[in-house]
Design a protein around this motif. Structure first.
Motif, PDB file in Angstrom:
ATOM      1  N   UNK A   1       0.830  -1.204   0.000  1.00  0.00           N
ATOM      2  CA  UNK A   1       0.000   0.000   0.000  1.00  0.00           C
ATOM      3  C   UNK A   1       0.867   1.257   0.000  1.00  0.00           C
ATOM      4  N   UNK A   2       0.269   2.358  -0.393  1.00  0.00           N
ATOM      5  CA  UNK A   2       0.947   3.646  -0.266  1.00  0.00           C
ATOM      6  C   UNK A   2       1.216   3.891   1.221  1.00  0.00           C
ATOM      7  N   UNK A   3       2.438   4.237   1.548  1.00  0.00           N
ATOM      8  CA  UNK A   3       2.812   4.508   2.934  1.00  0.00           C
ATOM      9  C   UNK A   3       2.845   6.007   3.176  1.00  0.00           C
ATOM     10  N   UNK A   4       2.067   6.468   4.150  1.00  0.00           N
ATOM     11  CA  UNK A   4       2.138   7.853   4.605  1.00  0.00           C
ATOM     12  C   UNK A   4       2.762   7.812   5.993  1.00  0.00           C
ATOM     13  N   UNK A   5       3.996   8.270   6.121  1.00  0.00           N
ATOM     14  CA  UNK A   5       4.748   8.147   7.364  1.00  0.00           C
ATOM     15  C   UNK A   5       5.048   9.521   7.960  1.00  0.00           C
ATOM     16  N   UNK A   6       4.617   9.718   9.191  1.00  0.00           N
ATOM     17  CA  UNK A   6       5.030  10.896   9.963  1.00  0.00           C
ATOM     18  C   UNK A   6       6.402  10.579  10.548  1.00  0.00           C
ATOM     19  N   UNK A   7       7.374  11.422  10.252  1.00  0.00           N
ATOM     20  CA  UNK A   7       8.734  11.132  10.651  1.00  0.00           C
ATOM     21  C   UNK A   7       9.414  12.408  11.147  1.00  0.00           C
ATOM     22  N   UNK A   8      10.737  12.399  11.161  1.00  0.00           N
ATOM     23  CA  UNK A   8      11.518  13.556  11.602  1.00  0.00           C
ATOM     24  C   UNK A   8      12.928  13.428  11.036  1.00  0.00           C
ATOM     25  N   UNK A   9      13.732  14.496  11.105  1.00  0.00           N
ATOM     26  CA  UNK A   9      15.079  14.439  10.517  1.00  0.00           C
ATOM     27  C   UNK A   9      15.992  13.409  11.160  1.00  0.00           C
ATOM     28  N   UNK A  10      15.734  13.042  12.417  1.00  0.00           N
ATOM     29  CA  UNK A  10      16.575  12.032  13.056  1.00  0.00           C
ATOM     30  C   UNK A  10      16.410  10.675  12.375  1.00  0.00           C
ATOM     31  N   UNK A  11      15.210  10.401  11.859  1.00  0.00           N
ATOM     32  CA  UNK A  11      14.943   9.137  11.179  1.00  0.00           C
ATOM     33  C   UNK A  11      15.207   9.230   9.689  1.00  0.00           C
ATOM     34  N   UNK A  12      14.865  10.364   9.079  1.00  0.00           N
ATOM     35  CA  UNK A  12      15.003  10.563   7.632  1.00  0.00           C
ATOM     36  C   UNK A  12      15.828  11.824   7.403  1.00  0.00           C
ATOM     37  N   UNK A  13      17.075  11.649   7.025  1.00  0.00           N
ATOM     38  CA  UNK A  13      17.987  12.788   6.885  1.00  0.00           C
ATOM     39  C   UNK A  13      17.515  13.784   5.829  1.00  0.00           C
ATOM     40  N   UNK A  14      16.766  13.306   4.831  1.00  0.00           N
ATOM     41  CA  UNK A  14      16.299  14.192   3.764  1.00  0.00           C
ATOM     42  C   UNK A  14      15.336  15.261   4.277  1.00  0.00           C
TER      43      UNK A  14
END
Length: 281
Positions: A166-179
């Motif tokens: 499925x399409x993933x909608x992920x709430x994240x942050x810079x600590x997890x995703x450097x981009x």
């Protein structure tokens, strides 16, 4: 802090990064579009990449659609004039790559870093885009799948069963995703597969949202609208819209004017809702 119930988007985009996945029996194309941001210098608009793969990552058992006809239709209002562009076109450069309108588009949400008061941002944007495209967009519920930019598998049978992810909608942050470092508030992308004898069709995608940054935006006057616009913009990328040069439209990469889906945005979404049904996918 709870996001205030008011809204207007300001957004810029970082340069796109391109990635490839794997699917059996044809071509898979991933269009990882530039991320939404709310500050910084102007940047380059996103693009897409199509590659031939060997199927080493596997693919689900091809199956027919739930219906021989589209499950819905975009409203006539989607035919309004204005600017729009598509993320990816078929190999001949003609028709845009679309989702199969005869199948539901399934989405899951990882809300690990979702800000307080932002629980309705994703459902609201999904509902609005479903109306604009006529596509049946189905929010399945929660997942613990972490965001992976550029190398997310399109087939994860151990997690989602014998189907495209499925399409993933992920709430994240810079600590997890450097981009997401700096002023990037969201990143969206999609993946397309070409079954044997069929055109490219989108089969999955993902949106990654910077929860802390969107929470800070939401605390500003009109912030809820600005945060919601980022979610709308990135999900519209997943459905197949690209960037436009008209700063009055939501899909402009640096617009400080757009407050909602404008006529060109709606026209492009309507066109994406009129794609062909696929016999087996």
């Amino acid at each position: 802090m709870v996001l205030p119930p008011t809204l207007v988007p300001v957004r810029r985009h970082r340069p796109s990064f391109l990635a490839s996945g794997a699917a059996v029996l044809g071509v898979i194309a991933l269009s990882w579009l530039a991320g939404s941001s709310l500050g910084g210098a102007p940047a380059i608009a996103g693009g897409g990449l199509a590659v031939v793969v060997d199927g080493s990552a596997g693919a689900p058992t091809p199956r027919p659609a739930e219906s021989p006809r589209p499950l819905g239709a975009p409203p006539a209002a989607g035919e309004g004039s204005g600017s729009y562009a598509f993320s990816l076109r078929q190999d001949d450069g003609g028709a845009p790559v679309t989702w199969d309108p005869c199948r539901p588009v399934h989405l899951v949400v990882n809300d690990r870093a979702r800000p307080p008061g932002a629980h309705d941002l994703v459902p609201g944007a999904v509902a609005e885009l479903a109306r604009a495209t006529g596509l049946q967009l189905v929010l399945e519920g929660q997942t613990d799948e972490a965001p992976r930019l550029g190398d997310r598998p399109s087939f994860q049978p151990e997690r989602y069963g014998d189907r495209w992810t499925p399409v993933l909608v992920a709430w994240s942050d810079p600590a997890e995703v450097a981009a997401l470092e700096g002023d990037v508030a969201g990143i969206g992308g999609s993946a397309a597969h070409a079954p044997s004898g069929e055109s490219l069709t989108y089969v999955t995608g993902s949106v990654t949202l910077d929860g802390p940054q969107l929470q800070a935006i939401g605390q500003q006057p009109g912030g809820y609208r600005r945060a919601r616009a980022v979610v709308l913009h990135e999900l519209a990328h997943v459905l197949g819209l690209g960037h436009v040069e008209d700063p009055t439209h939501l899909m402009h990469p640096q617009s400080t004017i757009a407050t909602a889906l404008y006529p060109g945005d709606l026209a492009g979404l309507a066109a994406l809702g009129r794609g062909p049904c696929v016999a087996l996918l």
